[in-house]
Scaffold this motif. Structure first.
Motif, mmCIF file in Angstrom:
data_model
loop_
_atom_site.group_PDB
_atom_site.id
_atom_site.type_symbol
_atom_site.label_atom_id
_atom_site.label_comp_id
_atom_site.label_asym_id
_atom_site.label_seq_id
_atom_site.Cartn_x
_atom_site.Cartn_y
_atom_site.Cartn_z
ATOM 1 N N ARG A 50 -5.130 -1.751 3.237
ATOM 2 C CA ARG A 50 -3.640 -1.666 3.028
ATOM 3 C C ARG A 50 -3.199 -0.661 4.377
ATOM 4 N NH1 ARG A 50 -0.148 -3.897 -0.496
ATOM 5 N NH2 ARG A 50 -1.264 -4.169 -2.692
ATOM 6 N N TYR A 51 -3.040 -1.352 5.496
ATOM 7 C CA TYR A 51 -2.574 -0.397 6.570
ATOM 8 C C TYR A 51 -1.262 -0.117 6.490
ATOM 9 C CZ TYR A 51 -7.167 -1.546 8.461
ATOM 10 O OH TYR A 51 -8.412 -1.484 8.718
ATOM 11 N N ILE A 52 -0.755 1.180 6.931
ATOM 12 C CA ILE A 52 0.435 1.756 6.816
ATOM 13 C C ILE A 52 0.613 2.661 7.978
ATOM 14 C CG2 ILE A 52 0.480 1.564 4.207
ATOM 15 C CD1 ILE A 52 -0.085 4.352 4.130
ATOM 16 N N ARG A 53 1.798 3.107 8.341
ATOM 17 C CA ARG A 53 2.163 3.903 9.143
ATOM 18 C C ARG A 53 2.561 5.351 8.277
ATOM 19 N NH1 ARG A 53 6.433 2.863 13.463
ATOM 20 N NH2 ARG A 53 5.450 4.924 14.112
ATOM 21 N N HIS A 54 3.148 5.168 7.630
ATOM 22 C CA HIS A 54 3.500 6.417 6.694
ATOM 23 C C HIS A 54 3.397 6.436 5.198
ATOM 24 C CE1 HIS A 54 5.798 7.675 10.253
ATOM 25 N NE2 HIS A 54 6.310 6.503 10.236
ATOM 26 N N GLN A 55 2.976 7.311 4.531
ATOM 27 C CA GLN A 55 2.541 7.282 3.294
ATOM 28 C C GLN A 55 3.990 7.068 2.313
ATOM 29 O OE1 GLN A 55 -0.648 7.628 2.423
ATOM 30 N NE2 GLN A 55 -0.426 7.163 0.463
ATOM 31 N N VAL A 56 4.829 7.631 2.744
ATOM 32 C CA VAL A 56 6.076 7.681 1.963
ATOM 33 C C VAL A 56 6.684 6.143 1.904
ATOM 34 C CG1 VAL A 56 8.513 8.257 1.805
ATOM 35 C CG2 VAL A 56 6.784 9.951 2.194
ATOM 36 N N ASP A 57 6.700 5.657 3.007
ATOM 37 C CA ASP A 57 7.026 4.096 3.083
ATOM 38 C C ASP A 57 6.252 3.087 2.149
ATOM 39 O OD1 ASP A 57 9.006 4.738 4.997
ATOM 40 O OD2 ASP A 57 7.665 4.322 6.367
ATOM 41 N N PHE A 58 5.114 3.298 2.208
ATOM 42 C CA PHE A 58 4.139 2.516 1.180
ATOM 43 C C PHE A 58 4.235 2.619 -0.222
ATOM 44 C CE2 PHE A 58 0.104 1.831 -0.847
ATOM 45 C CZ PHE A 58 -0.321 0.416 -0.490
ATOM 46 N N ALA A 59 4.566 3.926 -0.519
ATOM 47 C CA ALA A 59 4.752 4.309 -1.971
ATOM 48 C C ALA A 59 6.186 3.802 -2.371
ATOM 49 C CB ALA A 59 4.808 5.828 -2.137
ATOM 50 N N PHE A 60 6.952 3.679 -1.546
ATOM 51 C CA PHE A 60 8.467 3.100 -2.088
ATOM 52 C C PHE A 60 8.433 1.712 -2.213
ATOM 53 C CE2 PHE A 60 12.400 1.254 -0.618
ATOM 54 C CZ PHE A 60 13.107 1.928 -1.303
ATOM 55 N N TYR A 61 7.514 0.943 -1.544
ATOM 56 C CA TYR A 61 7.367 -0.596 -1.950
ATOM 57 C C TYR A 61 6.736 -0.677 -2.970
ATOM 58 C CZ TYR A 61 10.027 -1.036 2.410
ATOM 59 O OH TYR A 61 10.927 -0.972 3.335
ATOM 60 N N LEU A 62 5.917 0.014 -3.523
ATOM 61 C CA LEU A 62 4.961 -0.367 -4.633
ATOM 62 C C LEU A 62 5.508 -0.364 -6.082
ATOM 63 C CD1 LEU A 62 1.490 1.423 -3.903
ATOM 64 C CD2 LEU A 62 2.046 -0.933 -3.615
ATOM 65 N N THR A 63 5.569 -1.260 -6.851
ATOM 66 C CA THR A 63 5.990 -1.116 -8.216
ATOM 67 C C THR A 63 4.852 -0.339 -9.176
ATOM 68 O OG1 THR A 63 4.498 -3.013 -9.252
ATOM 69 C CG2 THR A 63 6.608 -3.404 -8.157
ATOM 70 N N GLU A 64 5.381 0.160 -10.391
ATOM 71 C CA GLU A 64 4.434 1.002 -10.988
ATOM 72 C C GLU A 64 3.344 0.454 -11.269
ATOM 73 O OE1 GLU A 64 2.957 4.554 -12.740
ATOM 74 O OE2 GLU A 64 4.729 4.418 -11.232
ATOM 75 N N GLU A 66 1.824 -2.035 -9.669
ATOM 76 C CA GLU A 66 0.817 -2.157 -8.472
ATOM 77 C C GLU A 66 0.147 -0.843 -8.345
ATOM 78 O OE1 GLU A 66 3.169 -5.313 -5.726
ATOM 79 O OE2 GLU A 66 4.053 -3.178 -5.799
ATOM 80 N N ARG A 67 0.840 0.160 -8.432
ATOM 81 C CA ARG A 67 0.200 1.422 -8.273
ATOM 82 C C ARG A 67 -0.975 1.679 -9.385
ATOM 83 N NH1 ARG A 67 3.679 4.303 -6.165
ATOM 84 N NH2 ARG A 67 5.338 3.775 -7.475
ATOM 85 N N LEU A 68 -0.635 1.358 -10.592
ATOM 86 C CA LEU A 68 -1.718 1.605 -11.583
ATOM 87 C C LEU A 68 -2.972 0.654 -11.159
ATOM 88 C CD1 LEU A 68 0.378 1.876 -14.701
ATOM 89 C CD2 LEU A 68 -0.842 3.574 -13.443
ATOM 90 N N GLU A 69 -2.476 -0.577 -10.760
ATOM 91 C CA GLU A 69 -3.823 -1.419 -10.605
ATOM 92 C C GLU A 69 -4.626 -0.976 -9.418
ATOM 93 O OE1 GLU A 69 -2.260 -5.490 -10.012
ATOM 94 O OE2 GLU A 69 -1.129 -5.369 -11.850
ATOM 95 N N ALA A 73 -8.525 0.146 -9.209
ATOM 96 C CA ALA A 73 -9.322 -0.500 -8.286
ATOM 97 C C ALA A 73 -10.109 0.471 -7.551
ATOM 98 C CB ALA A 73 -8.704 -1.396 -7.243
ATOM 99 N N ILE A 74 -9.288 1.509 -7.360
ATOM 100 C CA ILE A 74 -9.984 2.454 -6.262
ATOM 101 C C ILE A 74 -11.041 3.170 -7.123
ATOM 102 C CG2 ILE A 74 -9.638 4.731 -5.237
ATOM 103 C CD1 ILE A 74 -7.087 3.614 -4.270
ATOM 104 N N ARG A 75 -10.883 3.608 -8.443
ATOM 105 C CA ARG A 75 -11.867 4.159 -9.338
ATOM 106 C C ARG A 75 -13.267 3.403 -9.495
ATOM 107 N NH1 ARG A 75 -7.306 6.076 -12.000
ATOM 108 N NH2 ARG A 75 -7.692 4.421 -13.623
ATOM 109 N N GLU A 76 -12.923 1.894 -9.644
ATOM 110 C CA GLU A 76 -13.999 1.120 -9.910
ATOM 111 C C GLU A 76 -14.899 0.911 -8.786
ATOM 112 O OE1 GLU A 76 -12.083 -2.307 -11.603
ATOM 113 O OE2 GLU A 76 -12.092 -1.607 -13.532
ATOM 114 N N ALA A 77 -13.980 0.982 -7.563
ATOM 115 C CA ALA A 77 -14.795 0.620 -6.291
ATOM 116 C C ALA A 77 -15.570 2.017 -5.899
ATOM 117 C CB ALA A 77 -13.868 0.532 -5.069
ATOM 118 N N VAL A 78 -15.318 3.219 -6.278
ATOM 119 C CA VAL A 78 -16.001 4.266 -5.998
ATOM 120 C C VAL A 78 -17.098 4.532 -7.131
ATOM 121 C CG1 VAL A 78 -15.734 6.814 -5.929
ATOM 122 C CG2 VAL A 78 -14.098 5.527 -4.818
#
Length: 95
Positions: A50-64, A66-69, A73-78
């Motif tokens: 998920r390539y981004i330039r600004h963390q704030v921009d990415f967070a703005f476009y995610l639904t709750e 999507e954020r939870l999913e 996914a990150i916890r399971e991958a780690v």
């Protein structure tokens, strides 16, 4: 020349934080910086980039949702990555 240094994979920081959070559960890996970096590599390779330039921009476009999913996914991958690296490390030490 165009400056691409502001471009990064959103998952990097999140995976690094999760690796450090889970390290306490994997004491045989936690003390080895090289293995922790290997864990991060394995985990990042299991996640879609998920390539981004600004963390704030990415967070703005995610639904709750999507954020939870993404967090799950990150916890399971780690978790997978820790077990994978531990198994590979054990095989190497036997040989």
């Amino acid at each position: 020349m165009t400056d691409f240094t502001s471009l990064h994979n959103h998952h990097e920081r999140e995976v690094f934080n999760e690796v450090m959070a889970q390290a306490a559960d994997f004491s045989d890996v936690a003390g080895n910086e090289g293995l922790l970096v290997d864990v991060a590599c394995v985990a990042l390779n299991r996640l879609p980039p998920r390539y981004i330039r600004h963390q704030v921009d990415f967070a703005f476009y995610l639904t709750e949702s999507e954020r939870l999913e993404m967090n799950v996914a990150i916890r399971e991958a780690v978790s997978y990555a820790f077990n994978f690296v531990r198994a590979r490390s054990a095989l190497r030490s036997r040989g």
